[in-house]
Design an enzyme around this catalytic site. Structure first.
Site, PDB file in Angstrom:
ATOM      1  CG  HIS A   1      -0.159   0.069   2.495  1.00 23.42           C
ATOM      2  ND1 HIS A   1       0.269  -1.061   3.185  1.00 23.42           N
ATOM      3  CD2 HIS A   1       0.348   1.129   3.173  1.00 23.42           C
ATOM      4  CE1 HIS A   1       0.976  -0.690   4.227  1.00 23.42           C
ATOM      5  NE2 HIS A   1       1.043   0.630   4.246  1.00 23.42           N
TER       6      HIS A   1
ATOM      7  CD  GLU B   1       2.869   6.219   7.230  1.00 23.76           C
ATOM      8  OE1 GLU B   1       3.211   5.027   7.374  1.00 23.76           O
ATOM      9  OE2 GLU B   1       1.847   6.689   7.757  1.00 23.76           O
TER      10      GLU B   1
ATOM     11  CG  HIS C   1       4.829   1.182   4.182  1.00 22.28           C
ATOM     12  ND1 HIS C   1       4.041   1.989   4.978  1.00 22.28           N
ATOM     13  CD2 HIS C   1       6.054   1.757   4.178  1.00 22.28           C
ATOM     14  CE1 HIS C   1       4.755   2.991   5.438  1.00 22.28           C
ATOM     15  NE2 HIS C   1       5.994   2.870   4.973  1.00 22.28           N
TER      16      HIS C   1
ATOM     17  CG  HIS D   1       1.550   5.683   3.964  1.00 20.36           C
ATOM     18  ND1 HIS D   1       0.550   5.639   4.918  1.00 20.36           N
ATOM     19  CD2 HIS D   1       2.128   4.455   3.973  1.00 20.36           C
ATOM     20  CE1 HIS D   1       0.545   4.436   5.484  1.00 20.36           C
ATOM     21  NE2 HIS D   1       1.487   3.691   4.925  1.00 20.36           N
TER      22      HIS D   1
ATOM     23  CB  THR E   1       2.330   3.990  10.228  1.00 17.54           C
ATOM     24  OG1 THR E   1       1.685   3.652   8.984  1.00 17.54           O
ATOM     25  CG2 THR E   1       3.789   3.615  10.184  1.00 17.54           C
ATOM     26  CB  THR E   2      -2.937   2.354  10.203  1.00 17.12           C
ATOM     27  OG1 THR E   2      -2.687   0.947  10.086  1.00 17.12           O
ATOM     28  CG2 THR E   2      -2.490   3.066   8.950  1.00 17.12           C
TER      29      THR E   2
HETATM   30  N1  LIG Z   1       1.949   1.472   7.389  1.00 17.07           N
HETATM   31  S1  LIG Z   1       1.562  -0.005   7.804  1.00 17.07           S
HETATM   32  O1  LIG Z   1       2.408  -0.929   7.071  1.00 17.07           O
HETATM   33  O2  LIG Z   1       1.660  -0.113   9.253  1.00 17.07           O
HETATM   34  C1  LIG Z   1      -0.092  -0.326   7.330  1.00 17.07           C
HETATM   35  C2  LIG Z   1      -0.919   0.678   6.854  1.00 17.07           C
HETATM   36  F1  LIG Z   1      -0.533   1.966   6.831  1.00 17.07           F
HETATM   37  C3  LIG Z   1      -2.185   0.382   6.366  1.00 17.07           C
HETATM   38  F2  LIG Z   1      -2.967   1.394   5.893  1.00 17.07           F
HETATM   39  C4  LIG Z   1      -2.646  -0.903   6.355  1.00 17.07           C
HETATM   40  S2  LIG Z   1      -4.207  -1.232   5.654  1.00 17.07           S
HETATM   41  O3  LIG Z   1      -4.504  -2.613   5.751  1.00 17.07           O
HETATM   42  O4  LIG Z   1      -4.131  -0.718   4.285  1.00 17.07           O
HETATM   43  C5  LIG Z   1      -5.435  -0.284   6.447  1.00 17.07           C
HETATM   44  C6  LIG Z   1      -5.376  -0.369   7.918  1.00 17.07           C
HETATM   45  O5  LIG Z   1      -5.012  -1.605   8.417  1.00 17.07           O
HETATM   46  C7  LIG Z   1      -1.852  -1.931   6.878  1.00 17.07           C
HETATM   47  N2  LIG Z   1      -2.394  -3.197   6.913  1.00 17.07           N
HETATM   48  C8  LIG Z   1      -1.896  -4.255   7.756  1.00 17.07           C
HETATM   49  C9  LIG Z   1      -2.173  -3.987   9.223  1.00 17.07           C
HETATM   50  C10 LIG Z   1      -3.225  -5.021   9.654  1.00 17.07           C
HETATM   51  C11 LIG Z   1      -3.346  -5.970   8.507  1.00 17.07           C
HETATM   52  C12 LIG Z   1      -4.048  -7.166   8.382  1.00 17.07           C
HETATM   53  C13 LIG Z   1      -4.028  -7.848   7.159  1.00 17.07           C
HETATM   54  C14 LIG Z   1      -3.297  -7.324   6.076  1.00 17.07           C
HETATM   55  C15 LIG Z   1      -2.592  -6.135   6.199  1.00 17.07           C
HETATM   56  C16 LIG Z   1      -2.601  -5.526   7.429  1.00 17.07           C
HETATM   57  C17 LIG Z   1      -0.561  -1.625   7.349  1.00 17.07           C
HETATM   58  F3  LIG Z   1       0.237  -2.590   7.818  1.00 17.07           F
HETATM   59 ZN   LIG Z   2       2.073   1.861   5.444  1.00 20.13          ZN
END
Ligand SMILES: NS(=O)(=O)c1c(F)c(F)c(S(=O)(=O)CCO)c(N[C@H]2CCc3ccccc32)c1F
Ligand SMILES: [Zn+2]
Length: 263
Positions: free
Chosen positions: A91, A104, A117, A93, A198-199
């Site tokens: 994903h 970030e 990321h 930012h 970071t979320t």
């Molecule tokens: N910057 S970051 O790398 O910390 C980070 C994000 F910034 C972010 F936006 C997401 S997400 O899944 O798009 C939306 C909120 O979880 C994830 N998703 C991860 C967190 C939880 C989860 C569960 C299954 C698949 C992906 C994720 C994430 F790891």
């Molecule tokens: Zn991220």
């Protein structure tokens, strides 16, 4: 789960109310400052496996309301860490059209236009992301800093589809492509530190690897990322643009940032 946003009444200053770890230690992102750095000769080049996906494979490109994400097949993994870390999703930012500063992590206070990321989980120890996400050795995220400059054909492989996922929870299938091409050329030069998601829920479960070298995308490509998406659903009467989806810098405290390179 409670709603959260990057601004307003559910903005990051309110995250700890529903997500206590967001107010805890080992939070990300941080400013990668020269005085925090320590060269670590044991840091090997990052090695990724099966990142070069065939166009016959299908990937899901989606707008989850917080970012644009691509789901990744579990054959993709990092092989150079003490445990195998299997890819889950990638994903981005970014800033906004008139503010091309949305990374970030920052390097000596320099904020880049955007950041990618690639999220992986420790598949030696946990069966899936959900079981790994809150474990201290659960996740490894590869961070790539993005500058506006040369056109990037690898990014075009998914950016050309963003108008199909303008609104929250919209998804499209896209053809597989070489995910390695989204990373910088050199995977041997990187910053390494222990941090968090970071979320929300901000679990301190991430082994962060931020590559030293940035990649570039063109201004037009940046604008498509920064102006095409909404965090609101298609049927919502007042559309909410999705941009500025980066968390503010967190305190490094006494954390050291290891580096794999000498100047
Ligand atoms: N910057 S970051 O790398 O910390 C980070 C994000 F910034 C972010 F936006 C997401 S997400 O899944 O798009 C939306 C909120 O979880 C994830 N998703 C991860 C967190 C939880 C989860 C569960 C299954 C698949 C992906 C994720 C994430 F790891
Ligand atoms: Zn991220």
């Amino acid at each position: 789960a409670a709603k959260w946003t990057y601004s307003g009444p559910e903005g990051e200053h309110h995250w700890p109310k529903h997500y206590p770890y967001c107010g805890g230690a080992f939070q990300s992102p941080i400013d990668i400052r020269s005085e925090l750095l320590r060269f670590d000769p044991t840091l090997r080049p990052i090695e990724v496996q099966n990142y070069n996906l065939s166009p016959n494979e299908q990937l899901t490109l989606g707008n989850n309301g917080h970012s644009v994400q691509i789901s990744l097949p579990s054959k993709m993994h990092i092989s150079s860490l003490p445990h195998r870390y299997t890819a889950a999703q990638l994903h981005f930012h970014w800033g906004s059209s008139n503010q091309p500063t949305g990374s970030e992590h920052t390097v000596n206070s320099k904020q880049y236009a955007a950041e990618m990321h690639v999220v992986h989980y420790n598949s030696d120890k946990y069966p899936n992301m959900s079981m790994a996400v809150d474990k201290s050795d659960g996740l490894a995220v590869l961070g790539v800093l993005i500058e506006v400059g040369e056109f990037n054909p690898a990014f075009e492989q998914f950016l050309r589809f963003v108008n199909g996922i303008k609104y929250r929870d919209q998804r499209v299938q896209i053809s597989g492509f070489n995910i390695r091409a989204l990373l910088p050329a050199r995977l041997d030069e990187y910053y390494r530190y222990d941090g968090s998601l970071t979320t929300p829920p901000c679990y301190p479960s991430v082994l962060w690897t931020v590559f030293r070298n940035h990649v570039t995308i063109s201004r037009k490509q940046f604008l498509s990322l920064a102006t095409a998406l909404y965090s609101s659903h298609a049927q919502d009467s007042s559309p909410v643009p999705l941009n500025g989806n980066y968390r503010k810098l967190q305190l490094a405290d006494s954390r050291v940032v290891l580096v794999s390179f000498k100047e």
